[in-house]
Design a protein around this motif. Structure first.
Motif, mmCIF file in Angstrom:
data_model
loop_
_atom_site.group_PDB
_atom_site.id
_atom_site.type_symbol
_atom_site.label_atom_id
_atom_site.label_comp_id
_atom_site.label_asym_id
_atom_site.label_seq_id
_atom_site.Cartn_x
_atom_site.Cartn_y
_atom_site.Cartn_z
ATOM 1 N N PHE A 9 1.347 -0.868 0.171
ATOM 2 C CA PHE A 9 0.208 -0.040 0.080
ATOM 3 C C PHE A 9 0.320 0.759 -0.223
ATOM 4 C CE2 PHE A 9 -3.260 2.611 2.756
ATOM 5 C CZ PHE A 9 -4.327 2.972 1.182
ATOM 6 N N ALA A 13 1.497 8.352 -2.190
ATOM 7 C CA ALA A 13 2.134 8.119 -4.027
ATOM 8 C C ALA A 13 0.622 7.894 -4.987
ATOM 9 C CB ALA A 13 2.580 7.343 -4.018
ATOM 10 N N ALA A 14 0.100 8.022 -4.231
ATOM 11 C CA ALA A 14 -1.012 7.158 -5.092
ATOM 12 C C ALA A 14 -1.769 8.835 -5.356
ATOM 13 C CB ALA A 14 -2.384 5.823 -4.047
ATOM 14 N N ILE A 15 -2.496 9.058 -3.824
ATOM 15 C CA ILE A 15 -2.860 10.057 -3.395
ATOM 16 C C ILE A 15 -2.550 11.798 -5.013
ATOM 17 C CG2 ILE A 15 -3.614 12.664 -2.170
ATOM 18 C CD1 ILE A 15 -4.480 10.539 -0.658
ATOM 19 N N GLY A 17 -0.285 10.937 -7.106
ATOM 20 C CA GLY A 17 -0.132 10.781 -8.258
ATOM 21 C C GLY A 17 -1.273 10.637 -8.953
ATOM 22 N N GLY A 18 -2.465 11.075 -8.214
ATOM 23 C CA GLY A 18 -3.784 11.037 -9.004
ATOM 24 C C GLY A 18 -4.517 12.190 -8.501
ATOM 25 N N ILE A 20 -2.383 14.591 -9.543
ATOM 26 C CA ILE A 20 -1.561 15.187 -11.355
ATOM 27 C C ILE A 20 -2.964 14.780 -12.192
ATOM 28 C CG2 ILE A 20 0.253 14.893 -12.424
ATOM 29 C CD1 ILE A 20 2.457 14.410 -9.854
ATOM 30 N N ILE A 21 -2.845 13.296 -12.004
ATOM 31 C CA ILE A 21 -3.912 13.068 -12.824
ATOM 32 C C ILE A 21 -5.290 13.960 -13.138
ATOM 33 C CG2 ILE A 21 -5.058 11.262 -13.747
ATOM 34 C CD1 ILE A 21 -3.642 8.833 -12.644
ATOM 35 N N SER A 115 -16.805 12.882 -10.787
ATOM 36 C CA SER A 115 -16.004 14.165 -10.777
ATOM 37 C C SER A 115 -17.344 14.830 -10.969
ATOM 38 C CB SER A 115 -14.793 14.581 -11.205
ATOM 39 O OG SER A 115 -13.563 14.431 -11.010
ATOM 40 N N GLY B 17 1.118 11.584 -13.547
ATOM 41 C CA GLY B 17 0.609 11.347 -12.279
ATOM 42 C C GLY B 17 0.280 9.362 -12.155
ATOM 43 N N LEU B 18 0.647 8.921 -13.371
ATOM 44 C CA LEU B 18 0.324 7.250 -13.287
ATOM 45 C C LEU B 18 1.739 6.573 -13.207
ATOM 46 C CD1 LEU B 18 -1.453 6.869 -16.927
ATOM 47 C CD2 LEU B 18 -2.295 6.391 -14.759
ATOM 48 N N VAL B 20 3.935 8.445 -11.066
ATOM 49 C CA VAL B 20 3.760 8.821 -9.415
ATOM 50 C C VAL B 20 3.413 7.830 -8.323
ATOM 51 C CG1 VAL B 20 3.129 10.761 -7.653
ATOM 52 C CG2 VAL B 20 4.618 11.045 -10.216
ATOM 53 N N SER B 21 2.124 7.671 -9.031
ATOM 54 C CA SER B 21 1.101 6.697 -8.313
ATOM 55 C C SER B 21 1.342 5.071 -8.220
ATOM 56 C CB SER B 21 -0.822 7.074 -8.952
ATOM 57 O OG SER B 21 -0.175 6.759 -10.123
ATOM 58 N N PHE B 32 -4.635 -4.365 -6.561
ATOM 59 C CA PHE B 32 -5.694 -3.973 -6.800
ATOM 60 C C PHE B 32 -6.691 -4.405 -6.656
ATOM 61 C CE2 PHE B 32 -9.527 -1.274 -7.902
ATOM 62 C CZ PHE B 32 -9.772 -0.806 -6.670
ATOM 63 N N ASP B 40 -4.236 -4.333 -2.427
ATOM 64 C CA ASP B 40 -3.264 -3.647 -2.289
ATOM 65 C C ASP B 40 -4.294 -2.452 -2.559
ATOM 66 O OD1 ASP B 40 -2.146 -1.223 -2.519
ATOM 67 O OD2 ASP B 40 -0.382 -1.747 -4.140
ATOM 68 N N PRO B 41 -4.994 -1.087 -1.307
ATOM 69 C CA PRO B 41 -5.984 -0.420 -2.178
ATOM 70 C C PRO B 41 -5.053 0.857 -2.838
ATOM 71 C CG PRO B 41 -5.866 -0.304 0.624
ATOM 72 C CD PRO B 41 -4.790 -1.876 -0.437
ATOM 73 N N SER B 42 -4.051 0.701 -3.063
ATOM 74 C CA SER B 42 -3.566 1.798 -3.911
ATOM 75 C C SER B 42 -4.667 2.874 -4.886
ATOM 76 C CB SER B 42 -2.151 1.723 -4.206
ATOM 77 O OG SER B 42 -1.894 1.693 -2.968
ATOM 78 N N LEU B 43 -4.677 2.077 -5.816
ATOM 79 C CA LEU B 43 -5.537 2.792 -6.412
ATOM 80 C C LEU B 43 -6.467 3.642 -6.367
ATOM 81 C CD1 LEU B 43 -6.761 0.983 -10.248
ATOM 82 C CD2 LEU B 43 -8.223 2.254 -8.942
ATOM 83 N N LEU B 45 -6.808 5.057 -3.861
ATOM 84 C CA LEU B 45 -6.406 6.507 -3.417
ATOM 85 C C LEU B 45 -6.080 7.718 -4.710
ATOM 86 C CD1 LEU B 45 -4.846 5.976 -0.365
ATOM 87 C CD2 LEU B 45 -7.504 6.655 -0.023
ATOM 88 N N VAL B 46 -6.083 6.891 -5.369
ATOM 89 C CA VAL B 46 -5.831 7.441 -6.725
ATOM 90 C C VAL B 46 -6.687 8.203 -7.685
ATOM 91 C CG1 VAL B 46 -4.517 7.314 -9.162
ATOM 92 C CG2 VAL B 46 -3.877 5.748 -7.341
ATOM 93 N N MET B 47 -8.133 7.363 -7.302
ATOM 94 C CA MET B 47 -9.176 7.614 -7.688
ATOM 95 C C MET B 47 -9.479 8.876 -7.212
ATOM 96 S SD MET B 47 -10.322 5.892 -10.348
ATOM 97 C CE MET B 47 -12.236 5.491 -10.107
ATOM 98 N N GLY B 49 -7.784 11.043 -5.181
ATOM 99 C CA GLY B 49 -6.898 12.431 -5.432
ATOM 100 C C GLY B 49 -7.014 13.041 -6.636
ATOM 101 N N ALA B 50 -7.455 11.982 -7.888
ATOM 102 C CA ALA B 50 -7.461 12.196 -9.237
ATOM 103 C C ALA B 50 -9.492 13.453 -8.757
ATOM 104 C CB ALA B 50 -8.007 11.385 -10.068
ATOM 105 N N ILE B 51 -10.183 12.821 -8.582
ATOM 106 C CA ILE B 51 -11.532 13.163 -8.614
ATOM 107 C C ILE B 51 -11.732 14.823 -7.300
ATOM 108 C CG2 ILE B 51 -14.223 12.897 -7.314
ATOM 109 C CD1 ILE B 51 -13.274 9.730 -8.644
#
Lengths: 145, 141
Positions: A9, A13-15, A17-18, A20-21, A115, B17-18, B20-21, B32, B40-43, B45-47, B49-51
């Motif tokens: 986990f 990095a996920a938040i 990177g997200g 940045i997306i 979004s 972004g892809l 980094v994440s 995920f 691994d729940p990371s994806l 949190l990517v959503m 952050g992006a949203i």
């Protein structure tokens, strides 16, 4: 019970990177006036309209360029592709056909659609996450793995 | 020319972004999707952050008819949940779960020189062409 892989986990990095997306999608929306959906940007190349090719190609070149720019500054993170060629070919076909019929992928529906509170995108995201979970289960656990 | 620059910039940021994440790595995406396994729940949190950023940008866009470049803001107008949406998304998820690739990460992996990503992307393009063929010839609606 859900078994969380804490050692894999990577929340920050996920938040980041997200985010940045999210900025990428914001730039695309607020400057070019469009939804940053990768499958739509790519797929539109195959039904060409006047003045419609250039910006699509520019976006795709930008995506290709990301690892080059990265490599100029730091070491590229690992990209592990375990799937064999037969699986990759089948998966590619499914992703190509599916995203075009479904009008979007993880970016267009999952990020942009959610979004803007699109019901269609919420349904689409639940559908592809659902079959994504099922196929990964089948591939990793049902048949050996 | 500006539209080309901002398209390139947007594609570049998306790719960064892809990377980094960690989502440019299919293995991490599959970790995920493997919700019944070692998850691994990371994806997710990517959503998130992006949203979080996306909510702001769509709020700004809602109050404008033209973009900062003076172009019309084109948002999807379809609002019906139909069979194409559901069927297509179910198929997409099957492919996603098989290899761990969706379109964006596959392009970044291809840019980084992965031969297997080339195979996936060529096959994805074939799938998109197949859609154009079916859409024009058999599924008029």
């Amino acid at each position: 019970m859900i078994d969380i892989a804490w050692e894999l986990f990577t929340p920050w990095a996920a938040i980041i990177g997200g985010a940045i997306i999210g900025v990428s999608a914001a730039v695309f929306l607020l400057f070019n006036g469009r939804i940053a959906g990768i499958s739509g940007i790519m797929g539109g190349l195959f039904r060409p309209m006047p003045g419609d090719i250039f910006w699509r190609v520019a976006f795709i070149i930008g995506m290709f360029a990301a690892p080059w720019v990265w490599q100029a500054i730091a070491r590229l993170p690992a990209i592990e592709i375990d799937a064999g060629y037969d699986t990759l070919i089948l998966a590619g076909l499914l992703v190509g056909v599916g995203t075009r019929f479904g009008s979007g992928c993880t970016s267009g529906h999952g990020v942009c659609g959610l979004s803007r509170f699109s019901v269609r995108s919420l349904v689409a995201t639940l559908c592809f996450m659902g079959t994504g979970f099922v196929m990964t289960y089948v591939a990793r656990h049902a048949f050996g793995g | 020319m500006n539209i080309g620059f901002f398209s390139f910039l947007s594609g570049l940021l998306f790719g960064i972004g892809l990377l980094v994440s960690g989502m440019a790595n299919p293995q991490k995406v599959l970790n995920f999707l493997d919700i019944t396994g070692h998850w691994d729940p990371s994806l997710m949190l990517v959503m998130v952050g992006a949203i979080a950023v996306g909510l702001v940008s769509f709020r700004i866009a809602k109050h404008r008819t033209l973009s900062f470049l003076g172009l019309g803001i084109k948002l999807p107008t379809a609002d019906k949940v139909d069979n194409r949406l559901i069927g297509g998304s179910l198929l997409f998820g099957m492919g996603w779960g098989l290899a761990g690739f969706c379109p964006g990460p596959a392009l970044v992996a291809l840019g980084s020189g992965e031969f297997k990503a080339l195979v996936f992307v060529l096959s994805m393009i074939a799938g998109m062409l197949l859609f154009e063929y079916l859409d024009r010839n058999t599924l008029k609606n």
